[in-house]
Design a protein around this motif. Structure first.
Motif, mmCIF file in Angstrom:
data_model
loop_
_atom_site.group_PDB
_atom_site.id
_atom_site.type_symbol
_atom_site.label_atom_id
_atom_site.label_comp_id
_atom_site.label_asym_id
_atom_site.label_seq_id
_atom_site.Cartn_x
_atom_site.Cartn_y
_atom_site.Cartn_z
ATOM 1 N N PRO A 52 71.941 49.350 59.960
ATOM 2 C CA PRO A 52 71.556 47.936 59.903
ATOM 3 C C PRO A 52 70.058 47.763 59.690
ATOM 4 O O PRO A 52 69.257 48.599 60.109
ATOM 5 C CB PRO A 52 71.981 47.415 61.286
ATOM 6 N N PHE A 53 69.714 46.682 58.991
ATOM 7 C CA PHE A 53 68.334 46.237 58.748
ATOM 8 C C PHE A 53 67.594 47.094 57.723
ATOM 9 O O PHE A 53 66.387 46.936 57.554
ATOM 10 C CB PHE A 53 67.540 46.177 60.060
ATOM 11 N N GLY A 89 68.421 40.335 65.824
ATOM 12 C CA GLY A 89 68.966 40.807 64.552
ATOM 13 C C GLY A 89 70.436 41.170 64.671
ATOM 14 O O GLY A 89 71.237 40.879 63.770
ATOM 15 N N LEU A 90 70.814 41.800 65.769
ATOM 16 C CA LEU A 90 72.229 42.123 65.992
ATOM 17 C C LEU A 90 73.069 40.849 66.102
ATOM 18 O O LEU A 90 74.207 40.797 65.632
ATOM 19 C CB LEU A 90 72.379 42.962 67.262
ATOM 20 N N TYR A 91 72.502 39.825 66.719
ATOM 21 C CA TYR A 91 73.175 38.530 66.812
ATOM 22 C C TYR A 91 73.406 37.937 65.415
ATOM 23 O O TYR A 91 74.499 37.464 65.103
ATOM 24 C CB TYR A 91 72.329 37.589 67.668
ATOM 25 N N TYR A 113 69.230 35.316 54.843
ATOM 26 C CA TYR A 113 69.409 36.425 55.783
ATOM 27 C C TYR A 113 68.218 37.390 55.703
ATOM 28 O O TYR A 113 67.654 37.790 56.735
ATOM 29 C CB TYR A 113 70.713 37.149 55.453
ATOM 30 N N LEU A 114 67.830 37.755 54.492
ATOM 31 C CA LEU A 114 66.693 38.652 54.302
ATOM 32 C C LEU A 114 65.428 38.053 54.907
ATOM 33 O O LEU A 114 64.684 38.730 55.618
ATOM 34 C CB LEU A 114 66.496 38.932 52.809
ATOM 35 N N HIS A 115 65.183 36.770 54.636
ATOM 36 C CA HIS A 115 63.987 36.116 55.170
ATOM 37 C C HIS A 115 64.033 36.054 56.695
ATOM 38 O O HIS A 115 63.000 36.188 57.360
ATOM 39 C CB HIS A 115 63.846 34.713 54.579
ATOM 40 N N CYS A 116 65.225 35.851 57.250
ATOM 41 C CA CYS A 116 65.362 35.835 58.704
ATOM 42 C C CYS A 116 64.953 37.183 59.296
ATOM 43 O O CYS A 116 64.184 37.236 60.269
ATOM 44 C CB CYS A 116 66.796 35.487 59.095
ATOM 45 N N LEU A 117 65.457 38.272 58.725
ATOM 46 C CA LEU A 117 65.093 39.597 59.228
ATOM 47 C C LEU A 117 63.592 39.857 59.080
ATOM 48 O O LEU A 117 62.952 40.423 59.977
ATOM 49 C CB LEU A 117 65.877 40.683 58.490
ATOM 50 N N TYR A 129 62.489 30.474 66.149
ATOM 51 C CA TYR A 129 62.292 29.748 64.898
ATOM 52 C C TYR A 129 63.145 30.373 63.792
ATOM 53 O O TYR A 129 63.852 29.677 63.065
ATOM 54 C CB TYR A 129 60.816 29.767 64.486
ATOM 55 N N ALA A 130 63.061 31.694 63.672
ATOM 56 C CA ALA A 130 63.821 32.395 62.630
ATOM 57 C C ALA A 130 65.318 32.215 62.823
ATOM 58 O O ALA A 130 66.057 32.004 61.861
ATOM 59 C CB ALA A 130 63.456 33.885 62.632
ATOM 60 N N LEU A 131 65.787 32.287 64.066
ATOM 61 C CA LEU A 131 67.221 32.162 64.340
ATOM 62 C C LEU A 131 67.742 30.764 64.028
ATOM 63 O O LEU A 131 68.803 30.605 63.439
ATOM 64 C CB LEU A 131 67.519 32.528 65.795
ATOM 65 N N ARG A 132 67.006 29.749 64.463
ATOM 66 C CA ARG A 132 67.482 28.385 64.211
ATOM 67 C C ARG A 132 67.515 28.082 62.713
ATOM 68 O O ARG A 132 68.450 27.453 62.217
ATOM 69 C CB ARG A 132 66.577 27.366 64.915
ATOM 70 N N GLN A 133 66.517 28.531 61.977
ATOM 71 C CA GLN A 133 66.504 28.291 60.541
ATOM 72 C C GLN A 133 67.675 28.982 59.856
ATOM 73 O O GLN A 133 68.320 28.414 58.974
ATOM 74 C CB GLN A 133 65.167 28.762 59.946
ATOM 75 N N PHE A 134 67.987 30.209 60.296
ATOM 76 C CA PHE A 134 69.113 30.908 59.685
ATOM 77 C C PHE A 134 70.432 30.260 60.062
ATOM 78 O O PHE A 134 71.328 30.121 59.216
ATOM 79 C CB PHE A 134 69.137 32.387 60.078
#
Length: 245
Positions: A52-53, A89-91, A113-117, A129-134
Motif C-alpha cells: 500500500p501507498f 491512509g489505511l482508513y 486519492y493520490l492527492h489525499c495520500l 483536512y485531507a480526510l474530509r476533502q477525500f
C-alpha cells in the motif's frame, strides 16, 4: 489488459504458498482484484513494490472477476506515512475497498486519492483536512448529490448565520432545532468548497461525512478504526482525536 495503468495496492493477502491476492485501485478501471503469482517467492522482484501507498504502473490479463498480474513497476518510493497518518491512509484504503464497485471507471477519484495520500504524507499536525476533502470527493463520485448552498425548503441561498437541518434525500432545510443533524450556513459553504477555515467547520464536515457514508458502509465496522484504537492505547501520551472515528 493492453498497456500500463497507474495503480495503488489497497489491500493484499497471502494466496497459496507464494502468491498474493491484491485489491487494487487503478486509474482507468477503478477497483480491480488481481492475483500476483509467485510474488512472495524468494526470487520475486515484486516483494518490495506490491505494498500500500506505493505508486505503481501495472499490467494484467484475464476476463473473470480475478485478473492475473503480468508486470508491475514502482514509479517511486512508497509515500512516507507513519503514526496517525499511516492509520488514516489505511482508513482511506478501506473506504475505497468497501464502497467502490469493481471495474468501474473512477479516474477523477483516483487523483483525489493520490492527492489525499500526498497531503497525508506532508501533514505535520492533523490528517483531518485531507480526510474530509477525500470523503466529500468520494461521495460525489458515488453520485451522492446534495445542494449545500440552497435551502431545500425555500430554494433560497443559505445564510451564514442561519441554521439548517439535514434531511436524508431532501437536503438542508432552515430550522431552529439544534441537534446532530443541524449545520450553520457557514458550515454548508465550507462543505461546498471543501475548504475548512477553522475547527468548527472541520468538525461539522466530519459529522456530515459520517452520516452520508453510513448507508454505503452498512453495519460492518471499519477494521482501520479498531487498528487505530489499538495504536492509541499503546501510546504513552494522550492521543489526538481519531480522524477516522
Amino acid at each position: 489488459m493492453e498497456g500500463w495503468q497507474r495503480a495503488f495496492v489497497l489491500h493484499g493477502r497471502p494466496y497459496s504458498e507464494t502468491s498474493l491476492m491484491l485489491d487494487m485501485f487503478t486509474e482507468g478501471q477503478g477497483r480491480v482484484r488481481i492475483l500476483a503469482k509467485g510474488a512472495r517467492g524468494r526470487r520475486s522482484n515484486l516483494k518490495g513494490c506490491l505494498q500500500p501507498f506505493t505508486p505503481l504502473l501495472i499490467r494484467w490479463s484475464g476476463r473473470g472477476e480475478v485478473k492475473t498480474l503480468r508486470n508491475a513497476e514502482a514509479v517511486s518510493l512508497a509515500l512516507p506515512l507513519s503514526g496517525t497518518m499511516l492509520y488514516s491512509g489505511l482508513y482511506v484504503n478501506e473506504l475505497v475497498s468497501r464502497v467502490l464497485e469493481q471495474e468501474a471507471n473512477y479516474s477523477a477519484l483516483f487523483f483525489d486519492y493520490l492527492h489525499c495520500l500526498q497531503n497525508l504524507a506532508a501533514a505535520t499536525v492533523t490528517p483531518e483536512y485531507a480526510l474530509r476533502q477525500f470523503e466529500l470527493a468520494l461521495l460525489n463520485n458515488l453520485g451522492y448529490g446534495v445542494d449545500f448552498l440552497h435551502c431545500a425548503g425555500s430554494g433560497e441561498e443559505v445564510s451564514e448565520d442561519m441554521t439548517y437541518r439535514y434531511r436524508e434525500e431532501k437536503g438542508f432545510i432552515a430550522s431552529l432545532v439544534i441537534d446532530n443533524l443541524t449545520f450553520t450556513g457557514r458550515d454548508l459553504m465550507a462543505l461546498d468548497s471543501r475548504e475548512f477555515p477553522d475547527a468548527n467547520t472541520l468538525r461539522a464536515a466530519k459529522r456530515f461525512t459520517r452520516m452520508a457514508l453510513k448507508p454505503y458502509l452498512g453495519g460492518k465496522p471499519l477494521k482501520s478504526r479498531e487498528l487505530f484504537r489499538q495504536f492509541v492505547m499503546k501510546k504513552p501520551t494522550p492521543p489526538t482525536e481519531n480522524p477516522a472515528d
